[in-house]
Motif scaffolding. Structure first.
Motif, PDB file in Angstrom:
ATOM      1  N   VAL A  13       0.848  -1.204   0.000  1.00  0.00           N
ATOM      2  CA  VAL A  13       0.000   0.000   0.000  1.00  0.00           C
ATOM      3  C   VAL A  13       0.879   1.249   0.000  1.00  0.00           C
ATOM      4  CG1 VAL A  13      -1.677   1.340   1.323  1.00  0.00           C
ATOM      5  CG2 VAL A  13      -1.948  -1.135   1.112  1.00  0.00           C
ATOM      6  N   ARG A  14       1.913   1.217   0.827  1.00  0.00           N
ATOM      7  CA  ARG A  14       2.852   2.347   0.864  1.00  0.00           C
ATOM      8  C   ARG A  14       3.513   2.550  -0.497  1.00  0.00           C
ATOM      9  NH1 ARG A  14       8.206   2.407   4.771  1.00  0.00           N
ATOM     10  NH2 ARG A  14       8.441   4.680   4.973  1.00  0.00           N
ATOM     11  N   THR A  15       3.948   1.439  -1.097  1.00  0.00           N
ATOM     12  CA  THR A  15       4.579   1.505  -2.416  1.00  0.00           C
ATOM     13  C   THR A  15       3.601   2.019  -3.455  1.00  0.00           C
ATOM     14  OG1 THR A  15       6.013  -0.342  -1.826  1.00  0.00           O
ATOM     15  CG2 THR A  15       5.792   0.167  -4.167  1.00  0.00           C
ATOM     16  N   TRP A  16       2.365   1.553  -3.397  1.00  0.00           N
ATOM     17  CA  TRP A  16       1.331   2.001  -4.335  1.00  0.00           C
ATOM     18  C   TRP A  16       1.161   3.518  -4.262  1.00  0.00           C
ATOM     19  CZ3 TRP A  16      -4.604   1.217  -3.478  1.00  0.00           C
ATOM     20  CH2 TRP A  16      -5.303   1.727  -4.584  1.00  0.00           C
ATOM     21  N   CYS A  17       1.042   4.035  -3.055  1.00  0.00           N
ATOM     22  CA  CYS A  17       0.862   5.484  -2.897  1.00  0.00           C
ATOM     23  C   CYS A  17       2.047   6.247  -3.479  1.00  0.00           C
ATOM     24  CB  CYS A  17       0.675   5.833  -1.422  1.00  0.00           C
ATOM     25  SG  CYS A  17      -0.914   5.304  -0.737  1.00  0.00           S
ATOM     26  N   SER A  18       3.250   5.764  -3.212  1.00  0.00           N
ATOM     27  CA  SER A  18       4.441   6.440  -3.721  1.00  0.00           C
ATOM     28  C   SER A  18       4.506   6.388  -5.242  1.00  0.00           C
ATOM     29  CB  SER A  18       5.686   5.778  -3.114  1.00  0.00           C
ATOM     30  OG  SER A  18       6.861   6.342  -3.643  1.00  0.00           O
ATOM     31  N   LEU A  19       4.229   5.213  -5.816  1.00  0.00           N
ATOM     32  CA  LEU A  19       4.268   5.076  -7.272  1.00  0.00           C
ATOM     33  C   LEU A  19       3.160   5.882  -7.940  1.00  0.00           C
ATOM     34  CD1 LEU A  19       4.973   1.230  -7.557  1.00  0.00           C
ATOM     35  CD2 LEU A  19       6.564   3.092  -8.066  1.00  0.00           C
ATOM     36  N   ALA A  20       1.977   5.915  -7.318  1.00  0.00           N
ATOM     37  CA  ALA A  20       0.872   6.700  -7.875  1.00  0.00           C
ATOM     38  C   ALA A  20       1.208   8.185  -7.875  1.00  0.00           C
ATOM     39  CB  ALA A  20      -0.415   6.450  -7.077  1.00  0.00           C
ATOM     40  N   LEU A  21       1.858   8.637  -6.803  1.00  0.00           N
ATOM     41  CA  LEU A  21       2.260  10.042  -6.723  1.00  0.00           C
ATOM     42  C   LEU A  21       3.274  10.362  -7.815  1.00  0.00           C
ATOM     43  CD1 LEU A  21       1.857  12.647  -5.099  1.00  0.00           C
ATOM     44  CD2 LEU A  21       3.771  11.948  -3.660  1.00  0.00           C
ATOM     45  N   ASP A  22       4.226   9.480  -8.011  1.00  0.00           N
ATOM     46  CA  ASP A  22       5.221   9.692  -9.071  1.00  0.00           C
ATOM     47  C   ASP A  22       4.559   9.711 -10.449  1.00  0.00           C
ATOM     48  OD1 ASP A  22       7.275   9.834  -7.258  1.00  0.00           O
ATOM     49  OD2 ASP A  22       7.942   7.763  -7.535  1.00  0.00           O
ATOM     50  N   ALA A  23       3.641   8.766 -10.672  1.00  0.00           N
ATOM     51  CA  ALA A  23       2.975   8.688 -11.976  1.00  0.00           C
ATOM     52  C   ALA A  23       2.147   9.938 -12.257  1.00  0.00           C
ATOM     53  CB  ALA A  23       2.083   7.443 -12.024  1.00  0.00           C
ATOM     54  N   LEU A  24       1.408  10.397 -11.253  1.00  0.00           N
ATOM     55  CA  LEU A  24       0.607  11.605 -11.447  1.00  0.00           C
ATOM     56  C   LEU A  24       1.502  12.831 -11.581  1.00  0.00           C
ATOM     57  CD1 LEU A  24      -2.298  10.868  -8.941  1.00  0.00           C
ATOM     58  CD2 LEU A  24      -2.446  10.939 -11.440  1.00  0.00           C
ATOM     59  N   GLY A  25       2.653  12.809 -10.921  1.00  0.00           N
ATOM     60  CA  GLY A  25       3.606  13.906 -11.096  1.00  0.00           C
ATOM     61  C   GLY A  25       4.108  13.979 -12.522  1.00  0.00           C
ATOM     62  N   ARG A  26       4.412  12.825 -13.101  1.00  0.00           N
ATOM     63  CA  ARG A  26       4.889  12.798 -14.495  1.00  0.00           C
ATOM     64  C   ARG A  26       3.810  13.232 -15.469  1.00  0.00           C
ATOM     65  NH1 ARG A  26       6.985   7.792 -12.759  1.00  0.00           N
ATOM     66  NH2 ARG A  26       5.260   6.712 -13.775  1.00  0.00           N
ATOM     67  N   GLU A  27       2.571  12.846 -15.206  1.00  0.00           N
ATOM     68  CA  GLU A  27       1.489  13.097 -16.161  1.00  0.00           C
ATOM     69  C   GLU A  27       0.652  14.330 -15.834  1.00  0.00           C
ATOM     70  OE1 GLU A  27      -0.745  10.266 -18.056  1.00  0.00           O
ATOM     71  OE2 GLU A  27       0.461   8.531 -17.505  1.00  0.00           O
ATOM     72  N   ARG A  28       0.982  15.008 -14.746  1.00  0.00           N
ATOM     73  CA  ARG A  28       0.140  16.108 -14.283  1.00  0.00           C
ATOM     74  C   ARG A  28      -0.128  17.148 -15.362  1.00  0.00           C
ATOM     75  NH1 ARG A  28       1.254  20.869 -12.845  1.00  0.00           N
ATOM     76  NH2 ARG A  28       3.491  20.448 -12.897  1.00  0.00           N
ATOM     77  N   GLU A  29       0.927  17.628 -16.016  1.00  0.00           N
ATOM     78  CA  GLU A  29       0.748  18.677 -17.021  1.00  0.00           C
ATOM     79  C   GLU A  29      -0.056  18.177 -18.214  1.00  0.00           C
ATOM     80  OE1 GLU A  29       4.480  20.321 -18.101  1.00  0.00           O
ATOM     81  OE2 GLU A  29       4.872  21.199 -16.131  1.00  0.00           O
ATOM     82  N   ALA A  30       0.205  16.934 -18.640  1.00  0.00           N
ATOM     83  CA  ALA A  30      -0.531  16.381 -19.770  1.00  0.00           C
ATOM     84  C   ALA A  30      -2.004  16.207 -19.433  1.00  0.00           C
ATOM     85  CB  ALA A  30       0.083  15.046 -20.188  1.00  0.00           C
ATOM     86  N   ILE A  31      -2.301  15.789 -18.201  1.00  0.00           N
ATOM     87  CA  ILE A  31      -3.698  15.649 -17.783  1.00  0.00           C
ATOM     88  C   ILE A  31      -4.363  17.018 -17.684  1.00  0.00           C
ATOM     89  CG2 ILE A  31      -5.205  14.899 -15.905  1.00  0.00           C
ATOM     90  CD1 ILE A  31      -3.198  12.649 -15.352  1.00  0.00           C
ATOM     91  N   ASP A  32      -3.657  17.992 -17.136  1.00  0.00           N
ATOM     92  CA  ASP A  32      -4.203  19.354 -17.099  1.00  0.00           C
ATOM     93  C   ASP A  32      -4.564  19.838 -18.504  1.00  0.00           C
ATOM     94  OD1 ASP A  32      -4.037  19.612 -14.366  1.00  0.00           O
ATOM     95  OD2 ASP A  32      -2.180  20.765 -14.370  1.00  0.00           O
ATOM     96  N   ALA A  33      -3.721  19.486 -19.482  1.00  0.00           N
ATOM     97  CA  ALA A  33      -3.902  19.981 -20.848  1.00  0.00           C
ATOM     98  C   ALA A  33      -5.162  19.447 -21.506  1.00  0.00           C
ATOM     99  CB  ALA A  33      -2.683  19.618 -21.695  1.00  0.00           C
ATOM    100  N   ILE A  34      -5.660  18.272 -21.074  1.00  0.00           N
ATOM    101  CA  ILE A  34      -6.863  17.702 -21.705  1.00  0.00           C
ATOM    102  C   ILE A  34      -8.107  17.888 -20.841  1.00  0.00           C
ATOM    103  CG2 ILE A  34      -5.503  16.030 -23.024  1.00  0.00           C
ATOM    104  CD1 ILE A  34      -6.449  13.878 -21.033  1.00  0.00           C
ATOM    105  N   ASN A  35      -7.986  18.689 -19.782  1.00  0.00           N
ATOM    106  CA  ASN A  35      -9.113  18.914 -18.865  1.00  0.00           C
ATOM    107  C   ASN A  35     -10.143  19.850 -19.510  1.00  0.00           C
ATOM    108  OD1 ASN A  35      -9.379  20.795 -15.755  1.00  0.00           O
ATOM    109  ND2 ASN A  35     -10.834  19.414 -16.687  1.00  0.00           N
ATOM    110  N   VAL A  36     -11.243  19.275 -20.020  1.00  0.00           N
ATOM    111  CA  VAL A  36     -12.297  20.089 -20.629  1.00  0.00           C
ATOM    112  C   VAL A  36     -13.656  19.872 -19.968  1.00  0.00           C
ATOM    113  CG1 VAL A  36     -11.154  20.212 -22.869  1.00  0.00           C
ATOM    114  CG2 VAL A  36     -12.772  18.348 -22.415  1.00  0.00           C
ATOM    115  N   TYR A  37     -13.767  18.898 -19.070  1.00  0.00           N
ATOM    116  CA  TYR A  37     -15.057  18.608 -18.435  1.00  0.00           C
ATOM    117  C   TYR A  37     -14.819  18.257 -16.971  1.00  0.00           C
ATOM    118  CZ  TYR A  37     -19.622  16.612 -17.496  1.00  0.00           C
ATOM    119  OH  TYR A  37     -20.859  16.370 -16.967  1.00  0.00           O
ATOM    120  N   PRO A  38     -15.683  18.729 -16.041  1.00  0.00           N
ATOM    121  CA  PRO A  38     -16.878  19.562 -16.253  1.00  0.00           C
ATOM    122  C   PRO A  38     -16.579  21.035 -16.488  1.00  0.00           C
ATOM    123  CG  PRO A  38     -16.628  19.101 -13.926  1.00  0.00           C
ATOM    124  CD  PRO A  38     -15.564  18.303 -14.632  1.00  0.00           C
ATOM    125  N   VAL A  39     -15.376  21.491 -16.133  1.00  0.00           N
ATOM    126  CA  VAL A  39     -14.972  22.875 -16.392  1.00  0.00           C
ATOM    127  C   VAL A  39     -13.578  22.847 -16.995  1.00  0.00           C
ATOM    128  CG1 VAL A  39     -14.456  25.120 -15.374  1.00  0.00           C
ATOM    129  CG2 VAL A  39     -16.357  23.771 -14.482  1.00  0.00           C
TER     130      VAL A  39
END
Length: 548
Positions: A13-39
């Motif tokens: 569980v600890r490893t999952w949280c750490s890896l998820a944080l790293d993954a979202l850190g890497r993809e954060r800007e790309a995910i922000d760029a496709i954010n069109v819904y709901p706002v």
């Protein structure tokens, strides 16, 4: 290291949280760029990252509390901490839904005794997560993260009875990935923009981290190195036409609420009548409330009538600030420092400081608060730690959303931050100042001395417990027996490539005599190289070295 026992225990569980944080850190800007819904406000990736950061911090706190005891945390301890951390730190619509997904999983994983959760419990946890997330959303819409979560649970449920937890997690990931690709055909706004659902993409990243944590093998990265929106063609006639999110309510209101179940049900009905994008998650007396409304005051008043709201956040979708504030200064510098001595030094230079205590790196919220506290239109952020790159980037984006112009200079060590701050000039243009500070930081090599905590392999050979390690630019370059000898060896290696100025930052236990010895060493061996010495106070490393 990722768990490889094909099940889910506290370490996984600890490893999952750490890896998820790293993954979202890497993809954060790309995910922000496709954010069109709901706002279409470009913050889904950032909100998911901040929510995951809070979950990971809560799990780390559980492990830290057990370090002095004789037993490790149980799976139940870890998953409950993960869910609670996500709940109290949830940001935005996407983060609130992620918090409920994690809470749904935790309810199953923590329900039975035992230190490990196998395949069957993981199947049930994913199913409960998807169902509880739908229950939390007032008006579920297909083509969103809810659809992706449901597909993940259904795919996990179709795995064979003898499959392990790793196979269940991988099936959930693949089911989510396939469902994500189909979202533009389910939601008109996604089809028109040619993108997949941003929240769903974030969930795919989180499930990919789960696969790696449970099985020890990461799935293939579907969106690796893609910073632009992901174009996906929608089939003609497949897209229903929802209300245009750009014509929606003006405010996003989020708060934590202490209230009973019956009061929350009444609150749901009242907030549903006030606005849209209503998500209420939580339970056991603590809730996270998210809603988009035109009357922000009424939304808060409804919370007051239901119980005790706190951590209230109100964001105007069109304005940089909800309330007028005194005229801010033109420019400020926010710097992360590893010790109180450097904190005082940077404060004297006019910077706003954030103290990184040993083993306790600052969270994004602390950096955002420091940027606000600097009270300036333009802010230069110096994280001074390579491990803070994602955290600092998320904080910078959050501050930009509030109307502050932020430049993040990716300093990797405190001595690089000192070099950047030394050339800072608020009177020149912002861009020129940032370029000069970036150049100064980039021209500074950095090193530190550390004490080996255990025998291990390094770039410089095998070290033993208690050895003095000299790290140059993050890698172990020297293994020594004492601080003075190791420090001289590190300086010789760094100055062999040239240099004009040596910066020494002494920890609180290092005597001034060592600084004098090292200054003499530099003076005698390297002509025209100056040395400057600072007291760092209580810091992780006994000695920090910079060479410009």
């Amino acid at each position: 290291m990722p768990q490889t026992a094909d099940d889910l225990d506290a370490v996984a569980v600890r490893t999952w949280c750490s890896l998820a944080l790293d993954a979202l850190g890497r993809e954060r800007e790309a995910i922000d760029a496709i954010n069109v819904y709901p706002v279409a406000d470009g913050d889904t990736g950032t909100n998911l990252y901040l929510t995951a950061e809070s979950a990971a911090a809560a799990v780390e706190a559980v492990f830290a509390a057990h370090e002095t005891g004789t037993s490790a945390p149980s799976t139940a301890d870890a998953v409950r901490a993960m869910a609670h951390g996500a709940l109290i730190g949830a940001r935005g619509n996407s983060g609130t839904i992620l918090a409920q997904l994690l809470r749904g999983m935790a309810g199953v994983l923590a329900a039975e005794p035992g230190d490990r959760a196998g395949a069957e419990r993981l199947r049930l946890a994913l199913t409960r997560a998807a169902a509880s997330a739908r229950e939390a959303v007032a008006h579920p819409v297909e083509g969103t993260v809810l659809t992706v979560a449901t597909a993940a649970a259904e795919a996990a449920g179709r795995t064979e009875a003898g499959a392990g937890a790793g196979a269940v997690a991988r099936a959930a990931y693949e089911g989510a990935r396939i469902a994500l690709e189909a979202t533009p055909g389910q939601l008109a706004v996604l089809g028109r923009a040619g993108v997949v659902d941003a929240g769903g993409r974030g969930l795919v990243a989180v499930l990919g981290a789960l696969v790696e944590a449970v099985s020890g093998r990461a799935p293939e990265l579907v969106y690796e190195d893609r910073d632009a929106p992901v174009p996906v063609a929608a089939a003609p006639g497949d897209c229903p036409v929802p209300e245009d999110p750009q014509d929606g309510p003006a405010f996003e209101v989020i708060y934590l609420l202490e209230a009973g179940d019956e009061a929350v049900e009444r609150l749901r009905a009242r907030l549903d009548a006030l606005g849209d994008s209503l998500v209420v998650v939580g339970g056991d007396g603590l809730w996270n409330v998210h809603v988009h409304v035109d009357d922000a005051g009424a939304a808060v008043e409804a919370g007051v009538e239901a119980g005790r709201p706190y951590r209230i956040r109100i964001t105007h979708f069109a304005a940089d600030r909800l309330h007028a504030r005194p005229e801010p200064a033109q420019r400020a510098v926010v710097v992360v420092v590893p010790g109180d001595g450097l904190g005082g030094l940077c404060a004297e230079a006019g910077a706003t400081t954030v103290l990184a205590r040993p083993g306790e790196p600052p969270a994004s919220g602390e950096l955002v608060d420091a940027i606000r506290r600097a009270h300036a239109r333009e802010v230069v952020l110096l994280p001074n730690d390579a491990d803070l790159r994602h955290t600092a980037a998320a904080a910078a984006d959050q501050a930009r959303a509030e109307g502050i112009r932020v430049a993040l200079i990716p300093t990797r060590a405190a001595v690089q931050g000192i070099a950047a701050l030394a050339v800072h000039e608020a009177d020149r243009s912002f861009d020129e100042d940032v370029v000069a500070m970036t150049a100064a930081a980039g021209a500074t090599r950095y090193a530190e001395l550390a004490v080996a905590e255990r025998q291990s392999w390094t770039m410089a050979g095998i070290c033993q417990t208690g050895d003095i390690l000299g790290l140059i630019d993050g890698d172990v370059a020297v293994i020594g027996q004492d601080v003075p000898t190791t420090a001289r060896s590190v300086l010789d290696r760094m100055l062999a490539a040239g240099g004009e100025l040596v910066t020494l930052v002494l920890g609180e236990d290092i005597p001034d005599a060592l600084a004098a010895t090292l200054e003499e060493h530099v003076r005698e061996g390297y002509l025209a190289v100056d040395t400057v010495v600072y007291r760092g106070g209580h810091q992780c490393a006994p000695l920090l070295i910079g060479v410009e």
